[in-house]
Enzyme design. Structure first.
Site, mmCIF file in Angstrom:
data_model
loop_
_atom_site.group_PDB
_atom_site.id
_atom_site.type_symbol
_atom_site.label_atom_id
_atom_site.label_comp_id
_atom_site.label_asym_id
_atom_site.label_seq_id
_atom_site.Cartn_x
_atom_site.Cartn_y
_atom_site.Cartn_z
ATOM 1 N N LYS A 182 -88.991 -81.678 60.928
ATOM 2 C CA LYS A 182 -88.736 -82.129 59.567
ATOM 3 C C LYS A 182 -87.216 -82.205 59.398
ATOM 4 O O LYS A 182 -86.551 -81.213 59.139
ATOM 5 C CB LYS A 182 -89.356 -81.151 58.563
ATOM 6 C CG LYS A 182 -89.239 -81.639 57.140
ATOM 7 C CD LYS A 182 -88.125 -80.890 56.459
ATOM 8 C CE LYS A 182 -87.881 -81.303 55.058
ATOM 9 N NZ LYS A 182 -86.786 -82.286 54.952
ATOM 10 N N GLY A 235 -80.495 -73.683 57.780
ATOM 11 C CA GLY A 235 -80.213 -74.134 56.419
ATOM 12 C C GLY A 235 -79.715 -72.974 55.584
ATOM 13 O O GLY A 235 -79.092 -72.032 56.103
ATOM 14 N N SER A 236 -80.040 -73.018 54.306
ATOM 15 C CA SER A 236 -79.440 -72.043 53.387
ATOM 16 C C SER A 236 -80.300 -70.778 53.254
ATOM 17 O O SER A 236 -81.496 -70.775 53.565
ATOM 18 C CB SER A 236 -79.245 -72.692 52.021
ATOM 19 O OG SER A 236 -80.479 -73.143 51.530
ATOM 20 N N CYS A 291 -72.134 -74.545 59.847
ATOM 21 C CA CYS A 291 -72.553 -73.170 59.524
ATOM 22 C C CYS A 291 -71.512 -72.164 59.992
ATOM 23 O O CYS A 291 -71.255 -71.170 59.312
ATOM 24 C CB CYS A 291 -73.879 -72.829 60.183
ATOM 25 S SG CYS A 291 -75.125 -74.072 59.965
HETATM 26 P P1 ADP Z 1 -78.791 -77.393 52.214
HETATM 27 O O1 ADP Z 1 -78.567 -76.761 50.865
HETATM 28 O O2 ADP Z 1 -77.685 -77.205 53.165
HETATM 29 O O3 ADP Z 1 -79.320 -78.792 52.149
HETATM 30 P P2 ADP Z 1 -81.408 -76.394 52.631
HETATM 31 O O4 ADP Z 1 -81.779 -75.041 53.101
HETATM 32 O O5 ADP Z 1 -81.772 -76.789 51.246
HETATM 33 O O6 ADP Z 1 -79.878 -76.503 52.899
HETATM 34 O O7 ADP Z 1 -82.002 -77.515 53.594
HETATM 35 C C1 ADP Z 1 -82.204 -77.379 54.976
HETATM 36 C C2 ADP Z 1 -83.552 -77.986 55.319
HETATM 37 O O8 ADP Z 1 -84.574 -77.245 54.672
HETATM 38 C C3 ADP Z 1 -83.734 -79.436 54.895
HETATM 39 O O9 ADP Z 1 -84.479 -80.135 55.873
HETATM 40 C C4 ADP Z 1 -84.519 -79.280 53.602
HETATM 41 O O10 ADP Z 1 -85.280 -80.429 53.261
HETATM 42 C C5 ADP Z 1 -85.418 -78.117 53.946
HETATM 43 N N1 ADP Z 1 -85.976 -77.399 52.782
HETATM 44 C C6 ADP Z 1 -85.488 -77.338 51.514
HETATM 45 N N2 ADP Z 1 -86.276 -76.563 50.735
HETATM 46 C C7 ADP Z 1 -87.288 -76.115 51.508
HETATM 47 C C8 ADP Z 1 -88.414 -75.250 51.297
HETATM 48 N N3 ADP Z 1 -88.665 -74.707 50.121
HETATM 49 N N4 ADP Z 1 -89.215 -74.979 52.355
HETATM 50 C C9 ADP Z 1 -88.959 -75.493 53.569
HETATM 51 N N5 ADP Z 1 -87.931 -76.321 53.829
HETATM 52 C C10 ADP Z 1 -87.092 -76.636 52.830
#
Ligand code: ADP
Length: 487
Positions: A182, A235-236, A291
């Site tokens: 994804k 990610g975050s 990161c």
């Molecule tokens: P950023 O703020 O750097 O975009 P995110 O953690 O939001 O970091 O995004 C990293 C990835 O996680 C992206 O592919 C995003 O679509 C996905 N993502 C965002 N929210 C969710 C969630 N609740 N569950 C799983 N994946 C998510």
């Protein structure tokens, strides 16, 4: 430089070897962050698409893919290596158009990627069985297999998918797992094109699947899916916490690589000719959207002012612009949202610290893109917001310190533990301070180097699990003992 033909129309989902429409029938615009213009569209997948992709990945895992020998997987990885490298100019351009990094950077991934794919190709025997005679009883023996964990969900961010996706596909192909990828909604094109090329290279149907779309639709469904055995997420922190909760249903294994506020420590005895550009690019590279970015530059007080001045002089030489322009060193931020976030922190920084360079959005020809100047704050205190919160933009905080103990206390005063750096000519300082930084990765007199055979990772709130190296391969396997009575 013409836009690749791949970058047009509406991109579908890759499920079970077929390019299919998303169930929703909806698409999301893919935007070029250097111009604000639409490049093409990507499918807006959702939970039923994830169900289909996981089912396809499961069929492949239990079917033909399970009969591939380690030798066949190695040959396949080497074919993938060749096809990806043969098409690398196109892939680099797609990445530049989709997420803004300059061609100098995206083309520069080529040699590194070659090494990475060769490393994973060398690891296909990692699950090889070992046998041992039992010491507790005669006429018994035991076999130990390392078995592939199954279907792996890969949730990746937008800051470098052309590199980041290989931390999923590489070990999955090496170990006999299957994957549902994804990509981030802001930068999915390189993942789609890489996957298309991998199918051409002979990766069997269903071994790799790609479901594009939003995190709350696709990411959440993948993280909570009972048919997914492991999730690798980058990610975050907030998203990671949601993924940890979602993973509880089937206790899936997780690997989390999250943010950082990494300290890059410059001692007065450092070679500033190297430390200034090294530490500067340690935060500005990829427009700060890294990161491991060394965003807290701790500088020993005796050289703080000189360092800050030289850093400003260096920042002025950095060429910012459309990544397709020759000579561009730093491209735009990924999106309007990210631009607003960075400018918000620049405003806060302006109130709490001394802005010595940058801090503005760029105008002129660059008005429609999401460009911001490399920004330097000096005389920052570690408890200020800009020194504590991850900004994910080209914003450096230069923080003075007195002694090595002082530097370590400041370096570790953060919830994160991803990376860190030390610049010194003194061997003892280099060892003591690099050991004292509580992070998964430390660089001495360099910054950001990653060898796929060694890898990197984080601790504290930067997550857990390792990318690269044997540990990474083994995290796609589980141990299984078979005890045999020989009588
Ligand atoms: P950023 O703020 O750097 O975009 P995110 O953690 O939001 O970091 O995004 C990293 C990835 O996680 C992206 O592919 C995003 O679509 C996905 N993502 C965002 N929210 C969710 C969630 N609740 N569950 C799983 N994946 C998510």
């Amino acid at each position: 430089m013409s836009t690749p033909t791949f970058v047009q129309g509406a991109k579908k989902l890759l499920i079970g070897g077929q390019w299919v429409e998303p169930g929703s029938g909806q698409y999301i615009d893919a935007i070029n962050p250097a111009t604000g213009e639409r490049l093409c569209q990507i499918a807006r997948g959702d939970a039923p698409d994830v169900d289909r992709a996981v089912a396809a990945a499961r069929r492949a895992f239990e079917g033909p893919w399970s009969r591939f020998t380690a030798h066949e997987r190695r040959k396949l990885l080497l074919r993938v290596h060749d096809v990806i490298l043969d098409n690398f100019d196109e892939l680099a351009l797609i990445e530049t158009l989709d997420m803004g990094a300059p061609l100098a950077r995206t083309r520069g991934y080529k040699e590194w990627l070659s090494q990475l794919l060769q490393f994973y190709a060398s690891q296909t025997g990692a699950g090889t069985v070992t046998a041992s005679p039992l010491s507790i009883a005669p006429n018994f023996t035991a076999l130990k297999h390392l078995m592939p964990v199954g279907v792996v969900g890969g949730i990746i961010p937008w800051n470098g998918p052309l590199m980041g996706l290989w931390w999923i596909y590489g070990p999955a192909l090496a170990t006999g797992c299957t994957a549902v990828l994804k990509p981030a909604e802001d930068a999915s094109l390189s993942s789609l094109r890489v996957s298309e090329l991998m199918m051409e290279a002979g990766v069997p149907d269903g071994v790799i699947n790609v479901v594009t779309g939003y995190g709350k639709d696709v990411g959440e469904a993948l993280a909570g899916h009972m048919g997914v055995d492991r999730v690798a997420f980058t990610g975050s922190v907030g998203t990671a916490q949601a993924i940890v909760r979602a993973s509880a249903g089937n206790l899936k294994r997780l690997q989390l690589e999250l943010g950082g506020k990494s300290p890059d420590i410059v001692f007065a005895d450092a070679d500033l000719d190297k430390a200034v550009p090294g530490a500067s690019m340690g935060v500005f590279t990829n427009t700060g959207q890294v990161c491991v970015a060394g965003t807290r530059i701790l500088v020993q007080r005796a050289v703080h002012d000189e360092f800050a001045q030289r850093m400003v002089a260096f920042a002025k030489t950095i060429k910012i612009g459309d990544g397709r322009e020759p000579g561009t060193q730093i491209g735009p931020l990924i999106s309007q949202r990210q631009l607003e976030r960075v400018m918000h922190y620049v405003d806060i920084g302006g109130k709490e610290a001394e802005l010595v360079h940058g801090g503005r959005r760029l105008g002129g020809e660059l008005t429609n893109g999401f460009f911001v100047e490399p920004t330097v704050f000096a005389n920052v205190r570690n408890n200020m917001t800009i020194a504590q919160e991850e900004i994910f933009g080209p914003v450096a905080s230069v923080i003075p310190f007195d002694s090595a103990e002082d530097a370590l206390q400041l370096a570790n005063d953060t919830p994160y533990g991803l990376a860190g750096g030390v610049w010194t000519r003194d061997l003892s300082t280099a060892h003591k301070v690099s050991q004292g930084i509580r992070s998964g990765t430390v660089w001495v007199n360099c910054y950001g180097v990653i060898d796929p055979a060694v890898g990197f990772g984080g601790t504290k709130m930067s997550g857990y699990g390792w990318k690269g190296g044997k540990e990474h391969v083994e995290s796609f396997l589980y141990p299984k003992a078979t005890y045999i009575n020989l009588d």
